[in-house]
Design an enzyme around this catalytic site. Structure first.
Site: not given
Ligand code: GLT
Ligand code: MN
Ligand code: MN
Length: 389
Positions: A56, A59, A90, A183, A185, A219, A222, A247, A257, A259, A289
């Site tokens: 991002h 980030d 990406m 994406e 969710k 994802e 998700h 993802d 979530d 992950d 992810d």
């Protein structure tokens, strides 16, 4: 002793700065690990054999950085990428952490927030392209509502469409070689997120001005949060020519979530997913992810990341074994034994075909009483996965 499950660049294994960099905080507790810098993460990814890193905007570059700070940070990061042979396939925008996005970004009720979201995204696209990204992800974590009194979903849909159309034009205007991947969710952090599944995103893409530029980034966790079969969603995206990115992670169905590390929970579903991607020849990034359990220290983060890649490669090997397994293939052949007799009725329509099909006599009772042997087949898959076959 290294085995054959070592990651190589051609496997296209990528991680986000936010994934291996996740310090383990959650809604109920403080971070448990030191926050790694982007440069440290690049070193870590090179050490474990990853191909690329995704990010991002924030980030890498803090939201309040000056232009000079931005340029210094980006230059340092690029140097680390180059020295470590890591690429950035990406990039994406953080449109969810800052309080300004509490009611969404592109779908926020406040027009100034919507304009700011476009402003921030154009700058983040510039950054992503500068780092070499060819895919740009849109995850609308805050694009939703808790109360439908607050926002009309038709307005939200229109705003989201206008934003994506605007940004497609921006990319064309700049002559960037960049595709968008949406994406989905179902919920979290909003009570409900608009366009909650990959299927919903695919329907939405068809309504855009430049649908060719836009695909999906499904994802795994998700779709599982929504209780859906992830591989089926991926297959639909592939069939539509829209699988621009993926993802990979895992989680328990219908929970928050989580992950989790890829393959850590739904081994069989992960197997069929990898088999699908390998069988069709998906050539994009395999992006993990996910993040390490909160119980882990810095070494545990490496165990987590190595585990994601190792699991993928083991499942890829199992998929090749499945395709080469005489017993499994014989059963599949048996299932399709009668296909050739029916070939005359399929394919393009003709009125002769329709007349012949209407006139054909079917032995419905025999058809309905046929055993399909899926119990045996599925057990063979289990035996294969467990290593007893
Ligand atoms: C966030 C989210 C992910 C998205 C990322 C991209 S950020 O961690 O949970 O699913 O892919 O914005
Ligand atoms: Mn997730
Ligand atoms: Mn994701």
């Amino acid at each position: 002793m290294p085995d054959s499950f070592q990651p190589q660049p051609e496997h296209r294994f990528t991680f986000g700065l936010w994934t291996v960099g996740n310090p383990g905080g959650d809604a109920f507790g403080q971070p448990v690990r030191r926050k790694l810098s982007p440069v440290e993460i690049v070193h870590l990814l090179a050490e474990i054999g990853a191909y690329g890193v995704n990010l991002h905007d924030n980030d890498l570059v803090p939201i309040d950085a000056t232009a000079a700070e931005r340029d210094r940070i980006v230059a340092e990061f690029k140097k680390a990428l180059q020295e470590n042979g890591i690429v950035v396939p990406m990039a994406t925008t953080n449109l969810f952490s800052d309080p300004v996005f509490k009611d969404g970004a592109f779908t926020a009720n406040d027009a100034a927030v919507r304009a700011y979201a476009l402003h921030k995204t154009m700058r983040a696209i510039d950054l992503g392209v500068e780092l070499g990204a060819r895919v740009y992800v849109f995850w609308g974590g805050r694009e939703g509502s808790e109360s439908d009194a607050a926002k009309n979903p038709l307005d939200a849909g229109k705003r989201f469409r206008e934003a994506i159309n605007f940004l497609c034009e921006y990319v064309r205007d700049q002559r960037y070689d960049l595709k968008f991947a949406l994406e989905a969710k179902p919920n979290e952090p909003r009570g409900d997120i608009y366009l909650p599944t990959t299927g919903a995103m695919l329907g939405f893409i068809a309504t855009l001005d430049h649908p060719d530029m836009v695909g999906v980034n499904p994802e795994m966790a998700h779709e599982q949060m929504a209780g859906l079969n992830f591989m089926h969603a991926v297959a639909q995206a592939w069939d539509a020519g829209k699988l621009f990115h993926i993802d990979l992670n895992d989680q328990n169905f219908c929970r928050y979530d989580q992950d989790f590390r890829f393959g850590s929970h739904n081994m069989k579903q992960s197997f069929f997913l990898v088999k699908f991607l390998e069988d069709v020849g998906y050539a994009g990034s395999r992006h993990f992810d996910a993040h390490a359990y909160r119980t882990e220290d810095a070494e545990g983060v490496k165990d987590f990341a190595r585990g994601c890649m190792r699991t993928y490669l083991i499942l890829k090997d199992k998929a090749a074994r499945y395709n080469a397994d005489a017993g499994i293939q014989a059963l599949l052949k048996e299932i399709h034994a009668g296909d050739s007799a029916m070939a005359q009725f399929f394919g393009p329509y003709s009125s002769e075909k329709a007349t012949a099909l209407k006139a054909h006599t079917f032995d419905r009772i025999t058809l309905g009483s046929r055993g399909m042997h899926y119990e045996r087949l599925d057990q063979l898959v289990f035996d294969l996965l467990m290593g007893v076959r």
